[in-house]
Design a protein around this motif. Structure first.
Motif, short mmCIF file in Angstrom:
data_model
loop_
_atom_site.label_atom_id
_atom_site.label_comp_id
_atom_site.label_asym_id
_atom_site.label_seq_id
_atom_site.Cartn_x
_atom_site.Cartn_y
_atom_site.Cartn_z
N ALA A 10 0.83 -1.22 0.00
CA ALA A 10 0.00 0.00 0.00
C ALA A 10 0.86 1.26 0.00
O ALA A 10 0.43 2.31 -0.49
CB ALA A 10 -0.92 0.01 1.22
N LYS A 11 2.07 1.19 0.55
CA LYS A 11 2.99 2.33 0.60
C LYS A 11 2.28 3.58 1.12
O LYS A 11 2.38 4.67 0.55
CB LYS A 11 3.61 2.59 -0.76
CG LYS A 11 4.46 1.43 -1.28
CD LYS A 11 5.10 1.72 -2.61
CE LYS A 11 5.94 0.54 -3.07
NZ LYS A 11 6.57 0.78 -4.40
N ASN A 12 1.56 3.39 2.21
CA ASN A 12 0.80 4.49 2.81
C ASN A 12 1.74 5.54 3.38
O ASN A 12 2.62 5.24 4.18
CB ASN A 12 -0.09 3.93 3.93
CG ASN A 12 -1.04 4.95 4.48
OD1 ASN A 12 -0.98 6.12 4.14
ND2 ASN A 12 -1.94 4.51 5.33
N THR A 13 1.58 6.78 2.95
CA THR A 13 2.40 7.88 3.47
C THR A 13 1.56 8.94 4.17
O THR A 13 2.05 10.02 4.49
CB THR A 13 3.18 8.56 2.32
OG1 THR A 13 2.25 9.06 1.35
CG2 THR A 13 4.14 7.57 1.67
N ALA A 14 0.29 8.64 4.40
CA ALA A 14 -0.60 9.62 5.02
C ALA A 14 -0.19 9.92 6.46
O ALA A 14 0.30 9.05 7.17
CB ALA A 14 -2.05 9.11 5.00
N THR A 15 -0.37 11.15 6.87
CA THR A 15 -0.14 11.56 8.26
C THR A 15 -1.35 12.33 8.75
O THR A 15 -2.22 12.72 7.96
CB THR A 15 1.10 12.46 8.40
OG1 THR A 15 0.91 13.64 7.61
CG2 THR A 15 2.35 11.73 7.94
N ARG A 16 -1.42 12.54 10.03
CA ARG A 16 -2.50 13.36 10.59
C ARG A 16 -1.98 14.77 10.81
O ARG A 16 -0.92 14.97 11.38
CB ARG A 16 -2.98 12.77 11.92
CG ARG A 16 -3.69 11.44 11.77
CD ARG A 16 -4.35 11.03 13.09
NE ARG A 16 -4.94 9.72 12.96
CZ ARG A 16 -6.15 9.48 12.44
NH1 ARG A 16 -6.88 10.48 12.03
NH2 ARG A 16 -6.61 8.25 12.35
N GLU A 17 -2.74 15.74 10.38
CA GLU A 17 -2.39 17.13 10.65
C GLU A 17 -2.86 17.49 12.04
O GLU A 17 -4.02 17.26 12.40
CB GLU A 17 -3.03 18.05 9.61
CG GLU A 17 -2.54 17.81 8.19
CD GLU A 17 -1.04 18.00 8.05
OE1 GLU A 17 -0.51 18.94 8.68
OE2 GLU A 17 -0.39 17.19 7.36
#
Length: 601
Positions: free
Chosen positions: A365-372
Motif C-alpha cells: 500500500a505504501k501508505n504515506t498519510a499523516t495526521r495534521e
C-alpha cells in the motif's frame, strides 16, 4: 552490567529508535516533537470506534512504541529513558493523533488510555485524561499493576508496579477495539485482564543507562540473582545465589502461593491460563528457551497448570537487562456476549513488537498519510493587570534556576541511592529550558503572563513524577493568580496564589509533608511566606525541611521500593533541588549556603 553502548547520547538514542519504528512498520507515523508513534489514517476507513493509547518511559521496548499497529495500540507516547512522558505529550496524543470520536461517524467512539502503575505515569497520563475530558472527549484510563515482587506491606500506598503483563492488556483491548466494540466494553475487558494478572521478574544485574556514569550503578555479586527486581533497577524481595530450578520455584511461589498473605494478589484457578515468559533484554534466545521449558515443567508438576497459550520472547525490557519475568493471565469470562480473552489474544494484528508479521498488503500500500495536528494552544494568556517589577523577578528567578543547574550532580547522586537517578537531570533540563526562554523573552512584569509562559516549557522538557507535579502546580498557579488580579504582585499575593496551587496539587497526589517528597520543601515555603511575607524566611524554612528529610522513610514514589538504609544517608532529591531553587529566590547562590550558613541570611 555492560556500560558499553553503540549510542551513548540518550536523547539521540530515543529519537532515532522512535524513527526506526516508522521504518519497520509502514502503518505507523511519528510525531517527533511529542514522541508520539501513531497509526496512519487509511483511505478506506475503519469500523473501529475506540482508540487505545499507552506509553511510558523509553527503555522498555518493544513495549508501547512497537506495539502500535492495526489490532493493537492506536498510539504510544514516549518519555526519556525510564521517565514518564509529560501530560502535554499525552494530551496531544489523545486530542490530535488518534480518532477520538469513532471512525463510524456516529460520535460514539472514545479513547482508552492504559498506563503502568508508576507515580509519574499515573500523574501525567491522568492529567492529560482530565484535560481531554474537559475538552469533551470520551476517555477512560486503566492502570495496570501486576508485579508481585514487592508485597503489600512494602508497597504501601503505591500498590503493585506495572511490568510485562501490561502487554497482554494492550493486546486484548486493542483486538476488542479493532472489532468495533464500544468504549464501555473495551474498558470493562481491559480492567478484567488487568485484575487477573500476576507477574514477577528476576535479574543477574542492574542495567546501565546510556550516558550515565557507571559509578552510579550498583552491581550484583557474581552468581547472585535479585528476585523481584523492577524494570528500572528497583530492588525486589531478595538477593540470592541459586540455580535456575530453585529460582523459578521461588518466583512461581510468589505468584501462586495462596498462603502468602503479603503476595496472594490473585487466585489462579481458571481452567485456562496464559503464560508469558519475557526477556528483559539481555538474555539470549537460546537461554530464554531453556528458562521457558523450566517454567512450563514446574507449573505442571507443582501446580497442575497446563497453559493454553505460551508466549516466550521479548515483550517488555529494561534496556539490556540480564533477566526475565514470568506472567500468568487467569482467563475469565468477558461477559460481553462476544469474543473471549483467548480469542482476543489470537486475533491478528500488525505490530512489530508482537509475534505477528506485517501483511503483504500493508507493505504494498505504501501508505504515506499523516495526521495534521489540530490541537489548540491552551497556554495563550492575555494581560491580567497583576503587575510587579520585571527586573527584580527576572533576577530572582534566574538565580533560582541557576541554583538548580548547579546542584544537579548532588541531586543525581542522592537519587541513585534512593531512586532511579533521573531526578537531578530532569530538574536541570527544565531549569536550562526556562533560562533559555528568559534570555530570549524576558519577563514582562505581568505575573499571570510570565508564569503562563513557563508552563509549556516545563510540560515539554520535564518528565517523570517531578515534571508532572510541577506542571499541575504551575497550571493551577496561573489560575490562582488570575483570581487575584488586578493589582500589585507582593509576597503576600504570591503566598495566597501558591497556597491555592498547593491545595489543587493535593487533589492529584497523596503526597503530604512527612512522605519524603518535594512537598516537604514546598509546604513550609508557602506557609512561612504567607505568615511573614519574607522570601528569605520562607526559603530558610524550605531548606531546613529538605535537610530534615534525611532519615525520613518514604511513603510514595519509587523510593518506597528501594529498601535498605539509603534514606538515612541522604535527603529527598526532589525536596533538595526545590529548596535550592527557593534559596536562589532569596538571593543566595548554591555555593554560598554551605559557607555562610542560614544565620547570616
Amino acid at each position: 552490567m555492560s556500560s558499553k553502548h553503540f549510542i551513548n547520547d540518550p536523547i539521540h538514542l530515543v529519537n532515532s529508535a522512535l524513527h526506526a519504528i516508522t521504518l519497520t512498520n509502514p502503518s505507523v507515523a511519528l510525531d517527533a516533537d511529542n514522541k508520539i508513534v501513531y497509526l496512519r489514517p487509511t483511505q478506506n476507513g475503519s469500523h473501529q470506534k475506540v482508540s487505545v493509547i499507552s506509553g511510558g518511559g523509553s527503555g522498555h521496548e518493544p513495549s508501547f512504541t512497537a506495539m502500535v499497529g492495526p489490532g493493537l495500540l492506536s498510539a504510544s507516547v514516549a518519555g526519556t529513558i525510564f521517565a514518564s512522558p509529560s501530560a502535554e505529550q499525552v494530551r496531544r496524543a489523545i486530542m490530535g493523533r488518534v480518532d477520538n470520536n469513532g471512525t463510524d461517524g456516529q460520535g460514539d467512539g472514545g479513547v482508552l488510555v492504559t498506563v503502568m502503575n508508576y507515580t509519574g505515569d499515573v500523574l501525567n497520563f491522568g492529567t492529560a485524561v482530565e484535560k481531554a475530558r474537559a475538552a469533551g472527549v470520551k476517555v477512560e484510563m486503566v492502570v495496570v499493576g501486576d508485579d508481585v515482587g514487592v508485597g503489600r506491606a512494602k508497597a504501601g500506598k503505591v500498590g503493585r508496579r506495572g511490568i510485562a503483563g501490561t502487554v497482554l492488556v494492550h493486546k486484548i483491548a486493542g483486538a476488542l477495539a479493532a472489532q468495533g466494540r464500544s468504549l464501555g466494553e473495551v474498558v470493562k475487558v481491559a480492567n478484567l485482564a488487568a485484575r487477573n494478572l500476576v507477574s514477577v521478574g528476576a535479574s543477574l544485574e542492574h542495567v546501565h543507562v546510556p550516558g550515565r556514569r557507571e559509578s552510579e550503578e550498583q552491581h550484583l555479586k557474581v552468581g547472585e540473582v535479585e528476585i523481584g527486581m523492577g524494570i528500572h533497577n528497583e530492588p525486589g524481595s531478595s538477593k540470592e545465589t541459586i540455580e535456575l530450578p530453585e529460582l523459578v520455584g521461588k518466583m512461581l511461589g510468589q505468584m501462586l502461593d495462596q498462603k502468602d498473605e503479603d503476595r496472594a494478589f490473585l487466585n489462579v484457578n481458571s481452567n485456562e491460563v496464559v503464560l508469558m515468559v519475557n526477556n528483559l533484554g539481555g538474555v539470549s534466545v537460546l537461554e530464554l528457551g531453556g528458562i521457558t521449558a523450566e517454567v512450563v515443567a514446574q507449573l505442571e508438576k507443582s501446580y497442575g497448570i497446563r497453559p493454553v497459550r505460551i508466549l516466550s520472547g521479548t515483550y517488555m525490557t529494561a534496556l539490556n537487562g540480564l533477566g526475565f519475568s514470568i506472567t500468568l493471565l487467569n482467563v475469565v469470562n468477558t461477559d460481553i456476549g462476544g469474543p473471549g480473552m483467548i480469542e482476543l489474544l489470537d486475533a491478528p494484528c500488525e505490530a512489530t513488537g508482537w509475534a505477528a508479521p506485517i501483511s503483504k498488503g500493508s507493505w504494498e500500500a505504501k501508505n504515506t498519510a499523516t495526521r495534521e495536528e489540530k490541537v489548540s494552544n491552551d497556554n495563550e494568556i492575555g494581560p491580567s493587570g497583576l503587575k510587579g517589577d520585571a527586573k527584580v523577578a527576572q533576577d530572582a528567578l534566574t538565580l533560582g534556576l541557576q541554583n538548580v543547574v548547579a546542584v544537579e550532580q548532588e541531586v543525581t547522586r542522592f537519587d541513585t541511592i534512593v531512586g532511579d537517578g533521573d531526578c537531578g537531570i530532569g530538574l536541570k533540563r527544565g531549569a536550562e529550558a526556562i533560562l533559555k526562554l528568559l534570555s530570549e523573552k524576558p519577563l514582562t512584569g505581568d505575573a499571570v503572563i510570565d508564569v503562563a509562559s513557563v508552563v509549556p516549557v516545563v510540560e515539554k522538557t520535564m518528565d517523570g513524577t517531578s515534571g508532572a507535579l510541577y506542571a499541575i502546580f504551575l497550571n493551577s498557579l496561573v489560575h490562582s493568580l488570575k483570581t487575584l488580579a488586578p493589582g500589585e504582585v507582593t509576597p503576600k499575593v504570591w503566598a495566597a496564589a501558591l497556597k491555592q496551587s498547593s491545595e489543587a496539587l493535593s487533589k492529584y497526589t497523596p503526597a503530604r509533608p512527612g512522605d519524603r517528597t518535594l512537598v516537604d520543601a514546598l509546604h513550609p515555603f508557602v506557609e512561612v511566606l504567607g505568615q511573614t511575607g519574607d522570601v528569605k524566611q520562607a526559603a530558610k524554612a524550605a531548606f531546613a525541611a529538605a535537610e530534615g528529610t534525611k532519615g525520613m522513610k518514604a511513603s510514595l514514589g519509587r523510593t518506597v521500593y528501594i529498601g535498605g538504609h539509603g534514606y538515612e544517608e541522604v535527603p529527598d532529591p526532589g525536596a533538595w533541588g526545590l529548596a535550592y531553587f527557593f534559596l536562589g529566590l532569596a538571593g543566595v547562590k548554591a555555593a554560598e549556603d554551605k559557607d555562610a550558613g542560614w544565620e547570616k541570611i
